[in-house]
Design a protein around this motif. Structure first.
Motif, PDB file in Angstrom:
ATOM      1  N   ASP A 242       0.820  -1.209   0.000  1.00 55.22           N
ATOM      2  CA  ASP A 242       0.000   0.000   0.000  1.00 55.22           C
ATOM      3  C   ASP A 242       0.857   1.263   0.000  1.00 55.22           C
ATOM      4  OD1 ASP A 242      -2.642  -1.020  -0.038  1.00 55.22           O
ATOM      5  OD2 ASP A 242      -2.428  -1.630   2.048  1.00 55.22           O
ATOM      6  N   ASN A 243       2.176   1.081   0.139  1.00 59.92           N
ATOM      7  CA  ASN A 243       3.083   2.231   0.163  1.00 59.92           C
ATOM      8  C   ASN A 243       4.100   2.092  -0.963  1.00 59.92           C
ATOM      9  OD1 ASN A 243       4.416   4.566   0.996  1.00 59.92           O
ATOM     10  ND2 ASN A 243       5.719   3.444   2.446  1.00 59.92           N
ATOM     11  N   ILE A 244       3.626   2.178  -2.195  1.00 57.07           N
ATOM     12  CA  ILE A 244       4.509   2.074  -3.364  1.00 57.07           C
ATOM     13  C   ILE A 244       5.253   3.396  -3.543  1.00 57.07           C
ATOM     14  CG2 ILE A 244       4.573   1.818  -5.872  1.00 57.07           C
ATOM     15  CD1 ILE A 244       2.271  -0.135  -5.661  1.00 57.07           C
ATOM     16  N   ILE A 245       6.583   3.294  -3.661  1.00 57.40           N
ATOM     17  CA  ILE A 245       7.404   4.508  -3.731  1.00 57.40           C
ATOM     18  C   ILE A 245       7.919   4.793  -5.145  1.00 57.40           C
ATOM     19  CG2 ILE A 245       8.118   4.327  -1.327  1.00 57.40           C
ATOM     20  CD1 ILE A 245      10.774   3.127  -2.310  1.00 57.40           C
ATOM     21  N   GLY A 246       7.759   3.837  -6.047  1.00 53.49           N
ATOM     22  CA  GLY A 246       8.228   4.069  -7.411  1.00 53.49           C
ATOM     23  C   GLY A 246       8.215   2.789  -8.218  1.00 53.49           C
ATOM     24  N   VAL A 247       8.929   2.845  -9.352  1.00 51.17           N
ATOM     25  CA  VAL A 247       8.988   1.680 -10.246  1.00 51.17           C
ATOM     26  C   VAL A 247      10.444   1.444 -10.634  1.00 51.17           C
ATOM     27  CG1 VAL A 247       8.583   3.098 -12.289  1.00 51.17           C
ATOM     28  CG2 VAL A 247       8.066   0.662 -12.362  1.00 51.17           C
ATOM     29  N   LEU A 248      10.814   0.165 -10.729  1.00 54.99           N
ATOM     30  CA  LEU A 248      12.192  -0.198 -11.040  1.00 54.99           C
ATOM     31  C   LEU A 248      12.250  -0.841 -12.422  1.00 54.99           C
ATOM     32  CD1 LEU A 248      15.169  -0.547 -10.197  1.00 54.99           C
ATOM     33  CD2 LEU A 248      14.527  -2.763  -9.192  1.00 54.99           C
ATOM     34  N   ASN A 249      13.070  -0.273 -13.292  1.00 58.83           N
ATOM     35  CA  ASN A 249      13.293  -0.828 -14.618  1.00 58.83           C
ATOM     36  C   ASN A 249      14.441  -1.833 -14.538  1.00 58.83           C
ATOM     37  OD1 ASN A 249      14.308  -1.122 -17.406  1.00 58.83           O
ATOM     38  ND2 ASN A 249      12.891   0.535 -17.870  1.00 58.83           N
ATOM     39  N   HIS A 250      14.275  -2.982 -15.185  1.00 61.82           N
ATOM     40  CA  HIS A 250      15.304  -4.036 -15.104  1.00 61.82           C
ATOM     41  C   HIS A 250      16.647  -3.543 -15.637  1.00 61.82           C
ATOM     42  CE1 HIS A 250      17.377  -7.829 -16.351  1.00 61.82           C
ATOM     43  NE2 HIS A 250      16.962  -8.176 -15.144  1.00 61.82           N
ATOM     44  N   ARG A 251      16.610  -2.703 -16.666  1.00 61.25           N
ATOM     45  CA  ARG A 251      17.861  -2.167 -17.214  1.00 61.25           C
ATOM     46  C   ARG A 251      18.584  -1.312 -16.182  1.00 61.25           C
ATOM     47  NH1 ARG A 251      17.182   1.503 -22.395  1.00 61.25           N
ATOM     48  NH2 ARG A 251      16.149   2.770 -20.794  1.00 61.25           N
ATOM     49  N   PHE A 253      18.254  -1.629 -12.987  1.00 63.25           N
ATOM     50  CA  PHE A 253      18.689  -2.551 -11.927  1.00 63.25           C
ATOM     51  C   PHE A 253      20.019  -3.200 -12.292  1.00 63.25           C
ATOM     52  CE2 PHE A 253      18.695  -7.077 -10.610  1.00 63.25           C
ATOM     53  CZ  PHE A 253      18.895  -6.884  -9.247  1.00 63.25           C
ATOM     54  N   VAL A 254      20.154  -3.626 -13.558  1.00 65.40           N
ATOM     55  CA  VAL A 254      21.404  -4.249 -14.011  1.00 65.40           C
ATOM     56  C   VAL A 254      22.551  -3.248 -13.913  1.00 65.40           C
ATOM     57  CG1 VAL A 254      22.596  -5.233 -16.008  1.00 65.40           C
ATOM     58  CG2 VAL A 254      20.237  -5.901 -15.514  1.00 65.40           C
ATOM     59  N   THR A 255      22.297  -2.004 -14.300  1.00 63.89           N
ATOM     60  CA  THR A 255      23.319  -0.959 -14.211  1.00 63.89           C
ATOM     61  C   THR A 255      23.729  -0.731 -12.764  1.00 63.89           C
ATOM     62  OG1 THR A 255      22.400   0.132 -16.166  1.00 63.89           O
ATOM     63  CG2 THR A 255      23.855   1.437 -14.762  1.00 63.89           C
ATOM     64  N   CYS A 257      23.595  -2.895 -10.338  1.00 62.66           N
ATOM     65  CA  CYS A 257      24.353  -4.057  -9.855  1.00 62.66           C
ATOM     66  C   CYS A 257      25.831  -3.955 -10.223  1.00 62.66           C
ATOM     67  CB  CYS A 257      23.764  -5.350 -10.421  1.00 62.66           C
ATOM     68  SG  CYS A 257      22.154  -5.780  -9.734  1.00 62.66           S
ATOM     69  N   LYS A 258      26.141  -3.263 -11.302  1.00 65.24           N
ATOM     70  CA  LYS A 258      27.536  -3.137 -11.740  1.00 65.24           C
ATOM     71  C   LYS A 258      28.290  -2.056 -10.976  1.00 65.24           C
ATOM     72  CE  LYS A 258      26.493  -4.683 -16.455  1.00 65.24           C
ATOM     73  NZ  LYS A 258      26.468  -4.293 -17.886  1.00 65.24           N
ATOM     74  N   SER A 259      27.553  -1.189 -10.288  1.00 63.45           N
ATOM     75  CA  SER A 259      28.212  -0.101  -9.550  1.00 63.45           C
ATOM     76  C   SER A 259      28.761  -0.620  -8.223  1.00 63.45           C
ATOM     77  CB  SER A 259      27.230   1.046  -9.309  1.00 63.45           C
ATOM     78  OG  SER A 259      26.177   0.613  -8.474  1.00 63.45           O
ATOM     79  N   SER A 260      29.657   0.138  -7.634  1.00 63.94           N
ATOM     80  CA  SER A 260      30.298  -0.276  -6.376  1.00 63.94           C
ATOM     81  C   SER A 260      29.345  -0.204  -5.192  1.00 63.94           C
ATOM     82  CB  SER A 260      31.527   0.606  -6.112  1.00 63.94           C
ATOM     83  OG  SER A 260      31.142   1.978  -6.104  1.00 63.94           O
ATOM     84  N   ILE A 261      28.383   0.725  -5.259  1.00 58.13           N
ATOM     85  CA  ILE A 261      27.424   0.888  -4.164  1.00 58.13           C
ATOM     86  C   ILE A 261      26.044   0.484  -4.670  1.00 58.13           C
ATOM     87  CG2 ILE A 261      26.339   2.497  -2.549  1.00 58.13           C
ATOM     88  CD1 ILE A 261      28.844   4.220  -2.741  1.00 58.13           C
ATOM     89  N   PHE A 262      25.460  -0.526  -3.997  1.00 61.20           N
ATOM     90  CA  PHE A 262      24.126  -0.985  -4.404  1.00 61.20           C
ATOM     91  C   PHE A 262      23.078  -0.386  -3.479  1.00 61.20           C
ATOM     92  CE2 PHE A 262      20.499  -3.876  -4.191  1.00 61.20           C
ATOM     93  CZ  PHE A 262      20.199  -4.025  -5.535  1.00 61.20           C
ATOM     94  N   ARG A 263      22.401   0.630  -3.965  1.00 61.72           N
ATOM     95  CA  ARG A 263      21.266   1.213  -3.239  1.00 61.72           C
ATOM     96  C   ARG A 263      20.089   1.271  -4.219  1.00 61.72           C
ATOM     97  NH1 ARG A 263      21.417   3.689   1.474  1.00 61.72           N
ATOM     98  NH2 ARG A 263      19.752   5.128   0.832  1.00 61.72           N
ATOM     99  N   ILE A 264      19.111   0.417  -3.982  1.00 65.79           N
ATOM    100  CA  ILE A 264      18.003   0.284  -4.927  1.00 65.79           C
ATOM    101  C   ILE A 264      17.220   1.583  -5.080  1.00 65.79           C
ATOM    102  CG2 ILE A 264      16.203  -0.489  -3.320  1.00 65.79           C
ATOM    103  CD1 ILE A 264      16.955  -1.900  -6.820  1.00 65.79           C
ATOM    104  N   GLU A 265      17.202   2.417  -4.008  1.00 62.47           N
ATOM    105  CA  GLU A 265      16.478   3.688  -4.077  1.00 62.47           C
ATOM    106  C   GLU A 265      17.008   4.584  -5.194  1.00 62.47           C
ATOM    107  OE1 GLU A 265      17.860   2.385  -1.394  1.00 62.47           O
ATOM    108  OE2 GLU A 265      16.752   2.836   0.452  1.00 62.47           O
ATOM    109  N   ASN A 266      18.301   4.447  -5.507  1.00 61.86           N
ATOM    110  CA  ASN A 266      18.903   5.303  -6.521  1.00 61.86           C
ATOM    111  C   ASN A 266      18.436   4.940  -7.940  1.00 61.86           C
ATOM    112  OD1 ASN A 266      20.314   6.554  -4.490  1.00 61.86           O
ATOM    113  ND2 ASN A 266      22.176   5.327  -4.770  1.00 61.86           N
ATOM    114  N   ALA A 267      17.918   3.712  -8.111  1.00 52.98           N
ATOM    115  CA  ALA A 267      17.479   3.269  -9.439  1.00 52.98           C
ATOM    116  C   ALA A 267      15.958   3.355  -9.605  1.00 52.98           C
ATOM    117  CB  ALA A 267      17.943   1.834  -9.688  1.00 52.98           C
TER     118      ALA A 267
END
Length: 422
Positions: A242-251, A253-255, A257-267
């Motif tokens: 009930d508290n959706i904050i956004g949408v994540l594109n798989h592309r 997400f893959v980008t 994953c390649k970065s040194s810091i994995f913070r899903i909020e940034n994608a």
């Protein structure tokens, strides 16, 4: 020796037929087909369209010309039979009977039938001559048109209503039956006509079917959800769906994953929230303006009711769009045996009513969207496996549930009972 009066009489009857055919052709030609011919450079088609724009004027011209030739032919026939018959008392009777038959057959029925069969071709053939006659009879036409306007004011019937949606659908059905449109073209045009009437609730993926990601999940679990669902975009929530904050594109997400810091909020990209009362055309414009592919549908309490994607909207127009991740093995209506069907609980109630040819009452089923909701409303409780009820000539049995949700029902079609006459 043949009386020479027959020659002008036959010419006048032929002219009468020509006027009758012209009236039929101009009142029944296909305007769309004529416009296509005009756009392709057909001058006569352009002239037909120009003349038909002032149909009252050409109709007055046709009627004036037709009456002139008919009256003249009748007068000449009277003169002819005066010379042939010795008994003056028979002249009027014979002349009237003969000319009525001749004019009716060769001046009305036959030419109008032929003109109806080839309205566009005849209209283009006669257009130049009709244009000249219209100019020639302009003074008389003007007088009769003034009289017509006076009569219209005295017996005012109101403005003509524009073509309704039902009339357009009827035209599409007729074009399909006549072979002008195939089944796919007919269905696409119907969907386009009815597109503006579709609500968001008709196409949304309900909350219970929404695949979403918790913002606290690790990349391994997120990757697993993407792989299992086959979706390229997934809503992201915090704590609860009930508290959706956004949408994540798989592309993205893959980008990430390649970065040194994995913070899903940034994608995570922002997502639009809408109410279920919005119409599909308005939502489509919103998606185009925001360059989005997914929106979240909220209920009146602010909770998540479901999601709608751009693909859902397109499917409402062109039908089901399958990709390599869609399962095509299961049908919404699976025939188990004669008159027994397994129906998915997520099938739209309106589609179920149409499939089984039972009446769909929009007012009665105003708050019910799916077959599962229909079963719960009829049982007046949360359905369980084995629960059954009868609606019209259909017997429903719940065959599969998940929590409070109906996954499938078995529908047995009984013969409709005929009302006994008292």
């Amino acid at each position: 020796m043949v009386n020479p009066l027959w020659i002008p009489i036959l010419i006048l009857v032929a002219l009468s037929g020509l006027f009758s055919a012209t009236e039929t052709a101009f009142s029944s030609f296909n305007r769309v087909r004529m416009k296509n011919l005009a756009q392709n450079g057909n001058d006569n088609a352009n002239l037909v369209l120009k003349l038909s724009d002032d149909f009252d004027k050409i109709l007055s011209t046709i009627l004036i010309g037709n009456n002139i030739v008919n009256i003249t032919a009748t007068s000449l026939s009277t003169l002819l039979f005066t010379q042939i018959l010795s008994d003056p008392s028979l002249v009027t009777l014979v002349s009237t009977v003969v000319m009525t038959l001749i004019v009716l057959i060769f001046g009305e029925i036959t030419p109008k039938t032929l003109a109806k069969q080839s309205a566009e071709g005849f209209a283009m053939f006669i257009a130049p001559a009709l244009n000249c006659l219209t100019i020639l009879l302009t003074p008389l036409s003007f007088l009769f048109m003034q009289w017509q306007k006076l009569v219209s004011k005295i017996f005012k019937t109101g403005d003509r209503e524009a073509m309704t949606e039902d009339e357009l659908l009827t035209i599409v059905d007729e074009a399909h039956q006549d072979g002008g449109l195939n089944s796919d073209e007919s269905e696409l045009i119907k969907n386009a006509i009815e597109f503006s009437d579709i609500d968001v609730t008709d196409v949304l993926t309900p909350r219970v079917d929404v695949v979403a990601i918790d913002v606290e999940w690790g990349k391994e679990k997120i990757e697993e959800v993407f792989d299992e669902s086959g979706y390229t975009r997934l809503p992201v929530y915090k704590d609860t769906i009930d508290n959706i904050i956004g949408v994540l594109n798989h592309r993205d997400f893959v980008t990430m994953c390649k970065s040194s810091i994995f913070r899903i909020e940034n994608a995570v990209k922002p997502v639009k929230f809408i109410f279920s009362t919005m119409k599909i055309p308005k939502l489509l414009r919103l998606l185009q303006q925001t360059k989005s592919h997914l929106v979240v549908v909220t209920d009146e309490y602010g909770g998540t009711e479901g999601i709608v994607t751009l693909e859902d909207i397109l499917e409402a127009l062109v039908g089901e769009i399958w990709d390599e991740y869609d399962s095509v093995s299961s049908d919404d209506f699976e025939e188990i045996s004669d008159n027994v069907y397994k129906v998915s609980g997520s099938v739209a109630l309106e589609d179920m009513c149409e499939f089984f040819e039972i009446e769909y009452d929009e007012e009665e089923h105003e708050d019910i969207v799916t077959v599962g909701g229909f079963a719960a409303a009829q049982l007046e409780k949360i359905p369980s496996v084995g629960d059954s009820f009868v609606y019209e000539n259909l017997k429903f049995t719940v065959t599969s549930t998940e929590s409070a949700r109906v996954l499938s029902v078995l529908v047995k079609v009984e013969e409709k009972e005929e009302e006994n006459e008292e």
